[in-house]
Enzyme design. Structure first.
Site, short mmCIF file in Angstrom:
data_model
loop_
_atom_site.label_atom_id
_atom_site.label_comp_id
_atom_site.label_asym_id
_atom_site.label_seq_id
_atom_site.Cartn_x
_atom_site.Cartn_y
_atom_site.Cartn_z
N HIS A 243 1.06 -1.14 -0.17
CA HIS A 243 0.12 0.11 0.09
C HIS A 243 0.81 1.18 -0.03
O HIS A 243 0.74 1.92 -1.03
CB HIS A 243 -0.75 0.02 1.22
CG HIS A 243 -1.85 -1.10 1.25
ND1 HIS A 243 -2.84 -1.11 0.33
CD2 HIS A 243 -2.29 -1.96 2.11
CE1 HIS A 243 -3.76 -2.38 0.69
NE2 HIS A 243 -3.11 -2.66 1.87
O1 RIB Z 1 -5.48 0.47 4.09
C1 RIB Z 1 -4.05 0.56 4.10
C2 RIB Z 1 -3.69 1.65 4.66
O2 RIB Z 1 -4.00 1.77 6.31
C3 RIB Z 1 -2.10 1.64 4.83
O3 RIB Z 1 -1.72 3.05 4.70
C4 RIB Z 1 -1.75 1.07 6.05
O4 RIB Z 1 -0.60 1.36 6.74
C5 RIB Z 1 -3.02 1.58 6.98
O5 RIB Z 1 -2.66 3.00 7.44
#
Ligand code: RIB
Ligand code: CA
Length: 311
Positions: A243
């Site tokens: 992500h």
């Molecule tokens: O949904 C994924 C996100 O949520 C990423 O940034 C992870 O670190 C959490 O913050």
């Protein structure tokens, strides 16, 4: 070529930590002027501590300020994601205690001061956590949009559906009112949402290639990625998506990503769709909503950046 000046607003968090390591490594292209932290994956005192840990791991403890920010969302009750990041936020991996303190400046004041100073050379704000700090800064100083070239966000979901509810992605769900304010502020945005990050997952073999690079930063990155996979597999039965690192990688290699222009609405009414992002795809939209990535090339780019620690 002038380096791109960036601020990273984050909630470390295993994947935030890998994103920070990639950003520190890419110092020939990215001038990281500061890190602001926010409550999200874990509570605020841990996210600022974790950002300081990674900053010192990268050897940048004395150069780049870490400014702690909002300890809670604007309106809703606070939510965290320990199930995916462990109780420390860094997968309970044993890192050395950070020695360099956080800045005395609050993250919101750092954003206002730095973005006002950036009006001549607008900055890029990379956001990998709940968007509370920027929403507060925009409310206190709407003129800071003049100091922003673009905002690159990890958050939201459309065709992929949510990861914390069937409709909502965690960063937006954790502070939907803040996300709505950011999507509405009119600054050009690029969004690494679940539709694209779910295409980029790191296999155990790929993690072994990171570890084989051998530097302490590469070994730490491998540990963070492996912890992320373990926690994701126990919760969702799959390898963890990249992500947050995708925000840095799309800055370094925009050619590896594709998307559609849109405007984006956030559901802020309580109910089953609370925190859902609803893109309206239109050519004149100020938001580039990514939906495709060359996953292998993205991993190779990240590997190449982490490899620079051993140079
Ligand atoms: O949904 C994924 C996100 O949520 C990423 O940034 C992870 O670190 C959490 O913050
Ligand atoms: Ca994050």
């Amino acid at each position: 070529m002038r380096k791109r000046q960036i601020i990273i607003d984050c909630d470390p968090g295993l994947d935030d930590a890998v994103a920070l390591l990639a950003a520190f490594a890419a110092s020939d292209m990215l001038d990281l002027v500061g890190i602001t932290t926010v409550a999200g994956n874990v509570r605020a005192e841990l996210t600022q501590r974790n950002a300081r840990i990674i900053r010192e791991l990268a050897g940048r403890g004395r150069e780049i300020p870490v400014c702690a920010g909002a300890p809670a969302p604007l309106l809703r009750d606070a939510v965290t994601a320990e199930a995916f990041h462990g109780s420390t936020g860094l997968g309970n991996i044993a890192f050395p205690r950070p020695r360099v303190r956080a800045s005395r400046a609050h993250a919101v004041n750092f954003l206002i001061r730095t973005l006002r100073a950036g009006k001549g050379f607008p900055l890029t704000l990379v956001m990998t956590g709940p968007m509370t700090n920027l929403a507060l800064a925009l409310s206190m100083a709407p003129d800071i949009t003049e100091g922003l070239e673009e905002i690159v966000v990890m958050g939201g979901a459309d065709s992929e559906g949510g990861n914390i509810t069937p409709y909502a992605e965690f960063n937006v769900f954790a502070d939907p009112h803040a996300a709505a304010a950011v999507f509405r502020c009119g600054v050009a945005m690029r969004v690494l949402n679940l539709d694209v990050t779910h295409q980029i997952r790191t296999s155990d073999d790929q993690i072994a290639r990171v570890r084989a690079l051998g530097s302490k930063q590469a070994v730490a990155a491998a540990d963070l990625l492996a912890a992320s996979n373990r926690l994701e597999e126990s919760a969702k039965g799959r390898e963890a998506p990249l992500h947050d690192p995708s925000t840095i990688l799309c800055l370094l290699r925009p050619d590896l990503f594709e998307g559609r222009q849109a405007t984006v609405r956030v559901v802020t009414e309580e109910g089953e769709r609370f925190g859902q992002t609803v893109p309206d795809y239109r050519e004149d939209g100020h938001v580039l909503w990514y939906n495709q990535a060359d996953a292998d090339a993205v991993f190779s780019e990240m590997l190449g950046q982490i490899a620079r620690y051993g140079e």
